[in-house]
Write an enzyme that holds these catalytic residues in place. Structure first.
Site, PDB file in Angstrom:
ATOM      1  N   HIS A  53       0.893  -1.254  -0.210  1.00 18.30           N
ATOM      2  CA  HIS A  53      -0.052   0.004   0.195  1.00 18.30           C
ATOM      3  C   HIS A  53       1.079   1.253   0.114  1.00 18.30           C
ATOM      4  CE1 HIS A  53      -2.978   3.045   1.885  1.00 18.30           C
ATOM      5  NE2 HIS A  53      -3.379   2.974   1.217  1.00 18.30           N
ATOM      6  N   HIS A  95      -0.387  10.288  -2.981  1.00 19.37           N
ATOM      7  CA  HIS A  95      -1.920   9.857  -2.604  1.00 19.37           C
ATOM      8  C   HIS A  95      -3.022  10.965  -2.070  1.00 19.37           C
ATOM      9  CE1 HIS A  95      -5.074   9.246   0.981  1.00 19.37           C
ATOM     10  NE2 HIS A  95      -4.916   8.067   0.411  1.00 19.37           N
ATOM     11  N   GLU A 162      -4.351   3.710  -8.979  1.00 22.21           N
ATOM     12  CA  GLU A 162      -5.615   3.490  -8.617  1.00 22.21           C
ATOM     13  C   GLU A 162      -5.621   5.404  -9.364  1.00 22.21           C
ATOM     14  OE1 GLU A 162      -6.388   4.151  -4.188  1.00 22.21           O
ATOM     15  OE2 GLU A 162      -7.822   5.859  -4.806  1.00 22.21           O
ATOM     16  N   GLN A 197      -8.046   0.562  -9.649  1.00 24.43           N
ATOM     17  CA  GLN A 197      -9.497   0.915  -9.129  1.00 24.43           C
ATOM     18  C   GLN A 197      -9.231   2.206  -9.059  1.00 24.43           C
ATOM     19  OE1 GLN A 197      -7.426   0.722  -4.679  1.00 24.43           O
ATOM     20  NE2 GLN A 197      -4.994   1.311  -5.302  1.00 24.43           N
TER      21      GLN A 197
HETATM   22  O1  G3P Z   1      -6.999   1.112  -2.578  1.00 20.48           O
HETATM   23  C1  G3P Z   1      -7.720   0.970  -1.876  1.00 20.48           C
HETATM   24  C2  G3P Z   1      -6.851   2.339  -0.765  1.00 20.48           C
HETATM   25  O2  G3P Z   1      -5.919   2.868  -0.472  1.00 20.48           O
HETATM   26  C3  G3P Z   1      -7.738   3.170  -0.923  1.00 20.48           C
HETATM   27  O3  G3P Z   1      -7.664   3.949   0.603  1.00 20.48           O
HETATM   28  O4  G3P Z   1      -7.141   6.074   0.451  1.00 20.48           O
HETATM   29  O5  G3P Z   1      -5.085   4.617   1.172  1.00 20.48           O
HETATM   30  O6  G3P Z   1      -6.213   5.115  -1.154  1.00 20.48           O
HETATM   31  P1  G3P Z   1      -6.441   4.770   0.323  1.00 20.48           P
HETATM   32 CA    CA Z   2      -4.734   3.639  -2.719  1.00 20.36          CA
END
Ligand code: G3P
Ligand code: CA
Length: 301
Positions: A53, A95, A162, A197
């Site tokens: 992540h 992010h 993402e 995603q």
């Molecule tokens: O990508 C899934 C998850 O990462 C969504 O949360 O806020 O860390 O992008 P975030």
């Molecule tokens: Ca993410």
């Protein structure tokens, strides 16, 4: 004399019992019950994937090449990359919509050119925030572009990308598809090498229309224990391979419903081994974690 020995024996038994109670029981983890080392596709229902992540962001500044390198080294199946778009239309790994938290400057990503963003320090904040993991080498790290990530890790890596804030920056999906093609990452050589995603259904539908073979994960935002209807599941199945949900709102019956609908379920963001195990036993097929090393240990890799 006999009494003395009995007293000593009782004392020893009690001592070890108290020790057992107070020592953290991390090692007493239930065995997980899925296929650990399958040679099947990463997106097989029999696999449990380890998604770094924002890279191994518990160990290094998120969304830097260092964090992604560590993710790979720690056994993650995927490098997760959040995308934002710069003022001059470049896709960068970031992010937040703004740069305040993870650089030495302030403002929105979309208000800076790539050249301006490249002048910023995207690593030192981590050393201040996580002194236990701080490293001199993190100082002055740069925000990478999507192309730089692909250049660095090549076509053997798996990317879980993402699309963030597409409404703020129209053209993100088109730019993403163009870059994936430029690096010959689509059509993918291996199933699941690229996963896209988003919380934005519109963006996913746009991609699905252009690249119907690209696996898509619809991120769903729950604020209470997750529930889903048959109708929602069948709508999702029309374009998505699976869903991504905050693990805090997951429950066994929701996971069962999603899996029975033939959708994958990836939980975010899980950093403790005990929770990883519980989710795996409930049937999730992937976990986003800032500590891919911990998940690798849970998976016995
Ligand atoms: O990508 C899934 C998850 O990462 C969504 O949360 O806020 O860390 O992008 P975030
Ligand atoms: Ca993410």
């Amino acid at each position: 004399m006999k009494k003395k020995w009995m007293f000593a024996a009782v004392f020893i038994v009690l001592f070890f019992f108290v020790l057992y109670l107070i020592i953290p029981q991390e090692e007493k983890i239930e065995e997980v019950s899925f296929m650990k080392n399958s040679s099947e596709s990463l997106l097989s229902v029999n696999r449990m994937i380890n998604i770094a992540h924002r890279g191994a962001s518990g160990h290094a500044p998120e969304h830097t090449i260092k964090a992604y390198e560590l993710g790979e080294k720690m056994g993650a199946d995927y490098i997760e990359i959040d995308l934002q778009m710069t003022k001059d239309g470049e896709l960068v790994a970031m992010h937040d919509a703004d740069i305040d938290r993870t650089t030495d400057k302030t403002g929105f990503v979309h208000s800076f050119t790539l050249k301006e963003l490249k002048e910023m320090d995207a690593g030192s904040w981590f050393n201040l925030e996580s002194p236990g993991a701080a490293q001199e080498a993190y100082k002055g790290l740069k925000i990478p572009t999507l192309q730089e990530v692909f250049e660095h890790f090549g076509s053997d890596a798996n990317y879980y990308i993402e699309i963030k804030q597409p409404d703020e920056s129209p053209g993100m999906t088109a730019a993403l598809i163009r870059i994936l093609k430029e690096y010959q990452l689509i059509p993918a050589e291996r199933e699941g090498a690229i996963v896209i995603q988003s919380f934005s259904k519109e963006s996913l539908l746009e991609i699905h229309q252009q690249e119907p073979d690209l696996p898509l994960i619809q991120l769903l935002s729950y604020k209470q224990p997750a529930q889903i209807t048959e109708r929602e599941l069948s709508e999702l199945r029309e374009y998505a391979t699976g869903i991504g949900v905050n693990y805090l709102y997951l429950n066994e019956s929701f996971i069962k419903d999603v899996r029975e609908a033939d959708l994958l379920l990836h939980a975010y963001t899980v950093n403790e081994k005990r929770e990883m195990n519980a989710l795996i036993n409930w049937g999730v097929t992937g976990i986003f974690t800032n500590y891919p090393d911990r998940l690798s240990e849970v998976l016995g890799k």
